[in-house]
Design an enzyme around this catalytic site. Sequence first.
Site, short mmCIF file in Angstrom:
data_model
loop_
_atom_site.label_atom_id
_atom_site.label_comp_id
_atom_site.label_asym_id
_atom_site.label_seq_id
_atom_site.Cartn_x
_atom_site.Cartn_y
_atom_site.Cartn_z
N LEU A 248 51.50 38.65 38.50
CA LEU A 248 51.14 39.80 37.66
C LEU A 248 49.65 39.82 37.32
O LEU A 248 49.16 40.80 36.76
CB LEU A 248 51.96 39.79 36.37
CG LEU A 248 53.45 40.01 36.52
CD1 LEU A 248 54.14 39.87 35.16
CD2 LEU A 248 53.73 41.38 37.12
N ARG A 249 48.95 38.76 37.65
CA ARG A 249 47.53 38.69 37.28
C ARG A 249 46.74 39.83 37.93
O ARG A 249 45.95 40.50 37.27
CB ARG A 249 46.91 37.35 37.65
CG ARG A 249 45.51 37.20 37.06
CD ARG A 249 44.93 35.82 37.31
NE ARG A 249 43.73 35.63 36.51
CZ ARG A 249 42.55 36.15 36.82
NH1 ARG A 249 42.40 36.90 37.89
NH2 ARG A 249 41.50 35.92 36.04
N ARG A 250 46.93 40.04 39.20
CA ARG A 250 46.18 41.10 39.89
C ARG A 250 46.45 42.48 39.28
O ARG A 250 45.51 43.21 38.98
CB ARG A 250 46.47 41.09 41.38
CG ARG A 250 45.67 42.16 42.10
CD ARG A 250 45.96 42.21 43.59
NE ARG A 250 45.23 43.31 44.16
CZ ARG A 250 44.26 43.18 45.03
NH1 ARG A 250 43.91 41.99 45.47
NH2 ARG A 250 43.64 44.24 45.48
N GLU B 225 47.00 33.12 32.10
CA GLU B 225 45.79 32.31 32.03
C GLU B 225 46.10 30.90 31.55
O GLU B 225 45.52 29.93 32.07
CB GLU B 225 44.74 32.98 31.13
CG GLU B 225 44.21 34.29 31.69
CD GLU B 225 43.61 34.19 33.09
OE1 GLU B 225 42.82 33.25 33.35
OE2 GLU B 225 43.92 35.06 33.92
#
Length: 141
Positions: free
Chosen positions: A97-99, A49
């Site tokens: 890696l967010r998903r 983020e």
Amino acid sequence: MYYVNREQITIRLGVIPEVAEALRQLCANWDGSLIQGMAQERAIHLGIEAVTDVGSYLIDGFIMRDASSYEDLVTIIAGEQVFPESLSEPLLELVKLRRPLVQDYYEWEREALHPLAAALPDILTAFKEAVEAYLLRELGE
């Protein structure tokens, strides 16, 4: 004239040292417990983020090409030489890696130390320093 929200960029960059320290401590003391697994997820998520928020502020402020995805966001600011080329691949790996963290969280391996976790403190710190240098270069004080 550009309007770059340096205050918000600074606030988000300010989170990076804490995230880096949390990851260092997790890697040094990893035992695979649920609490450590969840802490690792949150630290990685905060790193993602911070990078994407800062990238968005840079793209908006410097009127760069609009990003179509998180990966594209990293590619755009890399193309604008916000950070050294050596950070492009690790930052792309990070934002990918967010998903899994946000949408497929039920599949995340909480008992395993993620392979990127040990390198992230240095990657995030280098990103922070590079953005600060970029802002100085482009905007001065």
